[in-house]
Design a protein around this motif. Sequence first.
Motif, PDB file in Angstrom:
ATOM      1  N   VAL A   1     -25.086   8.949  56.419  1.00 29.59           N
ATOM      2  CA  VAL A   1     -23.931   8.085  56.694  1.00 29.59           C
ATOM      3  C   VAL A   1     -23.824   7.742  58.174  1.00 29.59           C
ATOM      4  CG1 VAL A   1     -22.569   8.742  54.682  1.00 29.59           C
ATOM      5  CG2 VAL A   1     -22.297  10.016  56.789  1.00 29.59           C
TER       6      VAL A   1
ATOM      7  N   ILE B   1     -27.947   5.535  58.831  1.00 29.74           N
ATOM      8  CA  ILE B   1     -28.434   4.366  58.100  1.00 29.74           C
ATOM      9  C   ILE B   1     -27.519   3.170  58.349  1.00 29.74           C
ATOM     10  CG2 ILE B   1     -28.892   3.372  55.823  1.00 29.74           C
ATOM     11  CD1 ILE B   1     -29.860   6.045  54.902  1.00 29.74           C
ATOM     12  N   GLY B   2     -28.093   2.136  58.925  1.00 25.42           N
ATOM     13  CA  GLY B   2     -27.342   0.913  59.169  1.00 25.42           C
ATOM     14  C   GLY B   2     -27.981  -0.221  58.387  1.00 25.42           C
ATOM     15  N   HIS B   3     -27.883  -1.430  58.911  1.00 27.15           N
ATOM     16  CA  HIS B   3     -28.479  -2.571  58.224  1.00 27.15           C
ATOM     17  C   HIS B   3     -29.601  -3.169  59.060  1.00 27.15           C
ATOM     18  CE1 HIS B   3     -25.519  -2.701  55.025  1.00 27.15           C
ATOM     19  NE2 HIS B   3     -24.622  -2.373  55.939  1.00 27.15           N
TER      20      HIS B   3
ATOM     21  N   PHE C   1     -30.362  -1.847  53.813  1.00 31.05           N
ATOM     22  CA  PHE C   1     -30.145  -0.598  54.539  1.00 31.05           C
ATOM     23  C   PHE C   1     -31.399  -0.239  55.316  1.00 31.05           C
ATOM     24  CE2 PHE C   1     -27.114   0.281  50.982  1.00 31.05           C
ATOM     25  CZ  PHE C   1     -25.996   0.114  51.769  1.00 31.05           C
TER      26      PHE C   1
ATOM     27  N   GLU D   1     -32.870   2.574  58.669  1.00 32.49           N
ATOM     28  CA  GLU D   1     -32.605   3.536  59.751  1.00 32.49           C
ATOM     29  C   GLU D   1     -32.935   2.922  61.098  1.00 32.49           C
ATOM     30  OE1 GLU D   1     -34.536   7.443  59.045  1.00 32.49           O
ATOM     31  OE2 GLU D   1     -34.937   6.533  57.106  1.00 32.49           O
TER      32      GLU D   1
ATOM     33  N   SER E   1     -27.827  -7.115  46.147  1.00 29.53           N
ATOM     34  CA  SER E   1     -27.621  -5.758  46.670  1.00 29.53           C
ATOM     35  C   SER E   1     -28.938  -5.049  46.939  1.00 29.53           C
ATOM     36  CB  SER E   1     -26.818  -4.937  45.661  1.00 29.53           C
ATOM     37  OG  SER E   1     -27.636  -4.656  44.550  1.00 29.53           O
ATOM     38  N   PRO E   2     -28.904  -4.000  47.753  1.00 34.96           N
ATOM     39  CA  PRO E   2     -30.104  -3.200  48.006  1.00 34.96           C
ATOM     40  C   PRO E   2     -30.696  -2.649  46.709  1.00 34.96           C
ATOM     41  CG  PRO E   2     -28.408  -2.635  49.579  1.00 34.96           C
ATOM     42  CD  PRO E   2     -27.770  -3.534  48.566  1.00 34.96           C
ATOM     43  N   ALA E   3     -29.832  -2.361  45.715  1.00 36.62           N
ATOM     44  CA  ALA E   3     -30.338  -1.821  44.450  1.00 36.62           C
ATOM     45  C   ALA E   3     -31.163  -2.881  43.727  1.00 36.62           C
ATOM     46  CB  ALA E   3     -29.176  -1.358  43.569  1.00 36.62           C
TER      47      ALA E   3
ATOM     48  N   LEU F   1     -34.512  -3.064  45.362  1.00 37.99           N
ATOM     49  CA  LEU F   1     -35.347  -1.934  44.963  1.00 37.99           C
ATOM     50  C   LEU F   1     -35.920  -2.141  43.563  1.00 37.99           C
ATOM     51  CD1 LEU F   1     -36.237   0.913  45.926  1.00 37.99           C
ATOM     52  CD2 LEU F   1     -34.331   1.820  44.618  1.00 37.99           C
TER      53      LEU F   1
ATOM     54  N   GLN G   1     -25.680  -8.525  50.199  1.00 36.96           N
ATOM     55  CA  GLN G   1     -24.631  -7.474  50.184  1.00 36.96           C
ATOM     56  C   GLN G   1     -23.372  -8.031  49.548  1.00 36.96           C
ATOM     57  OE1 GLN G   1     -25.182  -4.361  51.068  1.00 36.96           O
ATOM     58  NE2 GLN G   1     -26.797  -4.356  52.619  1.00 36.96           N
TER      59      GLN G   1
ATOM     60  N   LEU H   1     -34.831   8.253  55.153  1.00 35.14           N
ATOM     61  CA  LEU H   1     -33.604   9.001  54.925  1.00 35.14           C
ATOM     62  C   LEU H   1     -32.961   8.637  53.592  1.00 35.14           C
ATOM     63  CD1 LEU H   1     -32.235  11.097  56.611  1.00 35.14           C
ATOM     64  CD2 LEU H   1     -30.993   9.323  57.806  1.00 35.14           C
ATOM     65  N   LEU H   2     -33.032   7.355  53.239  1.00 36.51           N
ATOM     66  CA  LEU H   2     -32.422   6.898  51.987  1.00 36.51           C
ATOM     67  C   LEU H   2     -33.075   7.573  50.786  1.00 36.51           C
ATOM     68  CD1 LEU H   2     -30.304   4.961  50.860  1.00 36.51           C
ATOM     69  CD2 LEU H   2     -32.046   3.208  50.742  1.00 36.51           C
TER      70      LEU H   2
ATOM     71  N   GLN I   1     -29.607   7.109  42.812  1.00 36.17           N
ATOM     72  CA  GLN I   1     -29.711   5.871  43.593  1.00 36.17           C
ATOM     73  C   GLN I   1     -28.359   5.193  43.725  1.00 36.17           C
ATOM     74  OE1 GLN I   1     -32.460   2.990  41.927  1.00 36.17           O
ATOM     75  NE2 GLN I   1     -34.165   4.270  42.515  1.00 36.17           N
TER      76      GLN I   1
ATOM     77  N   TYR J   1     -26.386   4.426  47.206  1.00 34.46           N
ATOM     78  CA  TYR J   1     -25.991   3.080  47.607  1.00 34.46           C
ATOM     79  C   TYR J   1     -24.476   2.960  47.705  1.00 34.46           C
ATOM     80  CZ  TYR J   1     -30.715   1.252  47.212  1.00 34.46           C
ATOM     81  OH  TYR J   1     -32.043   1.006  47.405  1.00 34.46           O
TER      82      TYR J   1
ATOM     83  N   VAL K   1     -22.219   5.269  48.329  1.00 31.89           N
ATOM     84  CA  VAL K   1     -21.693   5.940  49.517  1.00 31.89           C
ATOM     85  C   VAL K   1     -21.962   5.093  50.768  1.00 31.89           C
ATOM     86  CG1 VAL K   1     -22.061   7.910  51.058  1.00 31.89           C
ATOM     87  CG2 VAL K   1     -21.771   8.281  48.614  1.00 31.89           C
ATOM     88  N   LEU K   2     -23.174   4.520  50.856  1.00 33.67           N
ATOM     89  CA  LEU K   2     -23.515   3.742  52.050  1.00 33.67           C
ATOM     90  C   LEU K   2     -22.763   2.413  52.098  1.00 33.67           C
ATOM     91  CD1 LEU K   2     -27.342   4.426  52.205  1.00 33.67           C
ATOM     92  CD2 LEU K   2     -25.580   5.331  53.724  1.00 33.67           C
ATOM     93  N   GLU K   3     -22.533   1.817  50.920  1.00 33.86           N
ATOM     94  CA  GLU K   3     -21.873   0.509  50.905  1.00 33.86           C
ATOM     95  C   GLU K   3     -20.369   0.612  51.046  1.00 33.86           C
ATOM     96  OE1 GLU K   3     -23.064  -1.743  47.405  1.00 33.86           O
ATOM     97  OE2 GLU K   3     -25.145  -1.537  48.040  1.00 33.86           O
TER      98      GLU K   3
ATOM     99  N   ARG L   1     -18.476   5.418  53.157  1.00 32.09           N
ATOM    100  CA  ARG L   1     -19.011   6.227  54.274  1.00 32.09           C
ATOM    101  C   ARG L   1     -18.064   7.337  54.688  1.00 32.09           C
ATOM    102  NH1 ARG L   1     -24.041   4.059  57.365  1.00 32.09           N
ATOM    103  NH2 ARG L   1     -24.528   2.356  55.984  1.00 32.09           N
TER     104      ARG L   1
ATOM    105  N   GLY M   1     -18.224   9.928  52.123  1.00 35.95           N
ATOM    106  CA  GLY M   1     -19.520  10.588  52.203  1.00 35.95           C
ATOM    107  C   GLY M   1     -19.560  11.602  53.336  1.00 35.95           C
ATOM    108  N   ARG M   2     -18.986  11.197  54.458  1.00 34.70           N
ATOM    109  CA  ARG M   2     -18.926  12.080  55.621  1.00 34.70           C
ATOM    110  C   ARG M   2     -18.135  13.334  55.269  1.00 34.70           C
ATOM    111  NH1 ARG M   2     -17.260   7.958  59.061  1.00 34.70           N
ATOM    112  NH2 ARG M   2     -19.401   7.232  59.272  1.00 34.70           N
TER     113      ARG M   2
END
Lengths: 198, 198
Positions: free
Chosen positions: A50, A53-55, A62, A64, A86-88, A91, A107, B5-6, B25, B29, B31-33, B36, B39-40
């Motif tokens: 958290v 990981i950015g964009h 996502f 690093e 989305s990132p999903a 993937l 996003q 990391l992801l 997965q 995603y 938590v990151l979207e 945060r 998640g923290r």
Amino acid sequence: MSVPLLEQLVEAFRVLPGVGQKTAQRMAYHVLERGRDGGRRLAAVLGEAVEKIGHCERCRDFSETPLCPTCASVSRDAHLLCAVESPADRLAIEQATGYRGLYFVLQGRLSPLDGVGPRELGLHLLGERLAEGEVQELIIATNPTVEGEATAHYLAQLARQHGVRPSRPAHGLPLGGELEYVDRGTLSHAFGSRGEMA
Amino acid sequence: MSVPLLEQLVEAFRVLPGVGQKTAQRMAYHVLERGRDGGRRLAAVLGEAVEKIGHCERCRDFSETPLCPTCASVSRDAHLLCAVESPADRLAIEQATGYRGLYFVLQGRLSPLDGVGPRELGLHLLGERLAEGEVQELIIATNPTVEGEATAHYLAQLARQHGVRPSRPAHGLPLGGELEYVDRGTLSHAFGSRGEMA
């Protein structure tokens, strides 16, 4: 007295999608009973993720690093750009297909009622990217929902403005699906856009 | 190159019960979207919990302190002791009933084939506890499974050896359940142990 740590843990697990009170309890007990090492590791990796990981500044996925590994790769075909919601989704395409081009992760999707306009999806970045002239085809892989379709139309216009050819993955019957169980919309669409057999 | 990391995060989520690749997965995603902060918080609380939560030295339930709040409480009835298989069972009883006695958490059930004998369930501790003479009734709330029943019989013997009355929650038709959908074993048991109507 302060809230017991166990209750705090159950509450904290509820941030995860699809996790209610009962599941959160099960997770907390499971970690404490049988998965302390795994729990320790999850805590560490999650905490790091958290923060770090950015964009990606180019595709908005996502990452690093400022530039994600895909965008930084020299072996990908820069003439092809695929826009996903989305990132999903990205993937899923990466894992299922042999696609070797680049991506652009919106996003989200256009949804004016929720205050999500072109700016929120980074479409100005996409416009600049298309204006660079390297991209020849924009594969628009938004979801086949009402908002996804609206977004697709907007993206197709944007592509044409920059002389880029817009395309869309084929829609129709899923492979291995039985006609009887396919939803009406898909069946009707597949029927309407039938093709001649080779 | 090191594992992104992801990917590490997705892998780490799989330690949770019922969480496979796809769900892990989705969690990562999500938590990151959108989560945060959550998640923290989860990372911090989880990290603290796996280090600090141990077992109560009296009832074997999870506890941050050597003696759990329930065992330390002066307002609970020390004449009643309820043996359960897991902390989750204890919580279910605590939440659903008005039980004011104490608990003993076995953290398992007798299962010789898996190497779980009386010692692993802390039954020597339970024996010492019953020998103290304060407990008058041992409520045996193990699960109505084959192993749970075997454990119950063992506990009942142990109780009688120390002059403590063993008891067992009633078994029968669940309230609000329809006869048609009740499993055979339960129906047969309920029928056999029917009681006269008041």
